[in-house]
Design a protein around this motif. Structure first.
Motif, PDB file in Angstrom:
ATOM      1  N   LYS A 144      -5.569  20.161   1.464  1.00  0.00           N
ATOM      2  CA  LYS A 144      -6.748  20.158   0.565  1.00  0.00           C
ATOM      3  C   LYS A 144      -6.621  18.932  -0.297  1.00  0.00           C
ATOM      4  O   LYS A 144      -7.549  18.398  -0.611  1.00  0.00           O
ATOM      5  N   LEU A 145      -5.149  18.385  -0.292  1.00  0.00           N
ATOM      6  CA  LEU A 145      -5.076  17.089  -1.246  1.00  0.00           C
ATOM      7  C   LEU A 145      -5.025  16.108  -0.230  1.00  0.00           C
ATOM      8  O   LEU A 145      -5.051  15.024  -0.962  1.00  0.00           O
ATOM      9  N   MET A 146      -5.017  16.039   1.013  1.00  0.00           N
ATOM     10  CA  MET A 146      -4.981  14.971   1.972  1.00  0.00           C
ATOM     11  C   MET A 146      -6.239  14.296   1.948  1.00  0.00           C
ATOM     12  O   MET A 146      -7.308  14.644   1.844  1.00  0.00           O
ATOM     13  N   ASN A 154      -3.277  10.619  -6.102  1.00  0.00           N
ATOM     14  CA  ASN A 154      -1.974  10.213  -5.476  1.00  0.00           C
ATOM     15  C   ASN A 154      -1.303   9.122  -6.842  1.00  0.00           C
ATOM     16  O   ASN A 154      -0.033   9.100  -7.065  1.00  0.00           O
ATOM     17  N   ARG A 155      -2.304   8.587  -7.528  1.00  0.00           N
ATOM     18  CA  ARG A 155      -2.086   7.782  -8.700  1.00  0.00           C
ATOM     19  C   ARG A 155      -1.369   8.622  -9.966  1.00  0.00           C
ATOM     20  O   ARG A 155      -0.227   8.343 -10.606  1.00  0.00           O
ATOM     21  N   LEU A 160       0.823  -1.080   0.020  1.00  0.00           N
ATOM     22  CA  LEU A 160      -0.005   0.109   0.010  1.00  0.00           C
ATOM     23  C   LEU A 160       0.931   1.369   0.036  1.00  0.00           C
ATOM     24  O   LEU A 160       1.655   1.479   0.715  1.00  0.00           O
ATOM     25  N   CYS A 161       0.544   2.175  -0.944  1.00  0.00           N
ATOM     26  CA  CYS A 161       1.330   3.229  -0.973  1.00  0.00           C
ATOM     27  C   CYS A 161       0.405   4.571  -1.151  1.00  0.00           C
ATOM     28  O   CYS A 161       0.113   5.179  -2.201  1.00  0.00           O
ATOM     29  N   PRO A 162       0.193   4.973   0.125  1.00  0.00           N
ATOM     30  CA  PRO A 162      -0.878   6.145   0.289  1.00  0.00           C
ATOM     31  C   PRO A 162      -0.190   7.510   0.192  1.00  0.00           C
ATOM     32  O   PRO A 162       1.215   7.514   0.420  1.00  0.00           O
ATOM     33  N   GLY A 163      -0.622   8.342  -0.295  1.00  0.00           N
ATOM     34  CA  GLY A 163      -0.244   9.609  -0.186  1.00  0.00           C
ATOM     35  C   GLY A 163      -0.638  10.458   1.152  1.00  0.00           C
ATOM     36  O   GLY A 163      -0.643   9.861   2.139  1.00  0.00           O
ATOM     37  N   PRO A 164      -0.419  11.719   1.019  1.00  0.00           N
ATOM     38  CA  PRO A 164      -0.461  12.512   2.421  1.00  0.00           C
ATOM     39  C   PRO A 164      -1.882  12.135   3.078  1.00  0.00           C
ATOM     40  O   PRO A 164      -3.051  12.064   2.392  1.00  0.00           O
TER      41      PRO A 164
END
Length: 262
Positions: free
Chosen positions: A204-206, A233-234, A180-184
Motif C-alpha cells: 500500500k505504501l509502495m 518516504n521523506r 536518489l533515495c527512493p523508498g519501497p
C-alpha cells in the motif's frame, strides 16, 4: 553533437522509468545493461516515441574488465555525456554467513565498486568537457543498518555518503552530484531478493517506478544533494533521525525477517 544521459540498469525498474522520463523531455540517451534484446527493444521504442537519439551498450558492470572496456569506448568515441545515472544494483537477503560468497561479491562489485568507477571515469570526462551532472541511486535504507540484508543496506549507505562527499569535491569543476533515495518501489527487486513485501504493508505504501522517475527528473533541475521522492518516504527518513542506533537495527531486522518469513 548530442549531449547524452548515460543510465545504468536501464532495462527495467527505476532505470527504465528514468530513461522514459528523460526521453520524454528530449534527452538523448545511452542505455547500459546486460540484456541485449531488452536494450535493443527499449532503444527502438524510446527513439520512435520521443524522437531522440538512443544508443545502448551491453555490459555486465560487476565484471571489471567489461566496465573498463565500456569506459574506454566512451572516451575513444568522444561522446558528450552531460548526465550520468548510476542506477544498476542488486540485493541479497538472508543471514550473511549463509549466503554464497560469489553473490555477495557480485553485489559489492556492482553496487559499490562499479558505481565509484563510473563516477571516476565519466566524472573525469565531464570535467574535461566543462561540467555535467551525476545522479547516484541509493535508497532510504542507506540511512540505517539492515540485519538479514546487511550487505545491501551497507552498499546503499556507501552510495549516500560517497555522493555527498563528491558533491562538495566536484562543484568547483562544474559537476553537480545528487543522490536518489527512493523508498519501497514496485519493481522486480523484492522478487529477485526472495522477499515478500506484501507481508509488511501489502504494497500500500509502495510507489511505482514511474512515480519515482517523474519526481526525480523534476527535482534534477534543482540538483539538490538528496532526492527522496514521496512525502511518506521523506517523513520516514526524518523520523529515523530521532531513533537510537540500536532501535534502527531492531526495526530493520524485524521488517526484513518478516519479509523473508524467518
Amino acid at each position: 553533437m548530442p549531449r547524452f544521459a548515460l543510465i545504468t540498469g536501464a532495462s527495467s525498474g527505476i532505470g527504465l522509468a528514468l530513461a522514459e522520463a528523460l526521453a520524454r523531455r528530449g534527452q538523448a540517451l545511452i542505455l547500459v545493461a546486460r540484456q541485449r534484446d531488452a536494450l535493443d527493444s527499449i532503444a527502438c521504442e524510446l527513439s520512435q516515441r520521443f524522437g531522440v537519439e538512443v544508443l545502448f551498450r551491453v555490459c555486465d558492470l560487476s565484471e571489471p574488465l567489461q566496465l573498463s572496456g565500456l569506459l574506454h569506448e566512451l572516451e575513444q568515441n568522444g561522446l558528450h555525456i552531460e548526465l550520468l545515472v548510476n542506477n544498476a544494483g542488486i540485493g541479497s537477503s538472508g543471514a550473511f554467513l549463509d549466503q554464497d560468497w560469489s553473490r555477495e561479491q557480485e553485489l559489492l562489485e556492482l553496487n559499490v565498486l562499479a558505481l565509484a568507477r563510473l563516477c571516476h571515469g565519466i566524472g573525469a570526462l565531464m570535467a574535461r568537457q566543462g561540467g555535467g551532472q551525476i545522479l547516484n541511486v541509493a535508497s532510504v535504507v542507506g540511512l540505517l543498518p539492515g540485519p538479514w540484508m546487511s550487505s545491501y543496506y551497507a552498499s546503499k549507505a556507501f552510495v549516500l555518503h560517497f555522493s555527498e562527499g563528491l558533491r562538495e569535491e566536484l562543484k568547483g569543476r562544474g559537476i553537480k552530484v545528487s543522490v536518489l533515495c527512493p523508498g519501497p518501489t514496485r519493481t522486480a527487486f523484492f522478487r529477485n531478493a526472495s522477499m515478500d513485501i506484501a507481508k509488511i504493508d501489502g504494497g500500500k505504501l509502495m510507489m511505482s517506478a514511474e512515480e519515482v522517475a517523474f519526481l526525480t527528473v523534476k527535482a534534477l533541475r534543482r540538483a539538490p544533494a538528496i532526492i527522496i521522492p514521496g512525502w511518506r518516504n521523506r517523513l520516514m527518513a526524518a523520523g529515523l533521525s530521532f531513533l537510537p542506533r540500536w532501535a534502527m537495527r531492531k526495526l530493520a531486522g524485524r521488517l526484513n525477517r518478516t519479509a523473508l518469513s524467518l
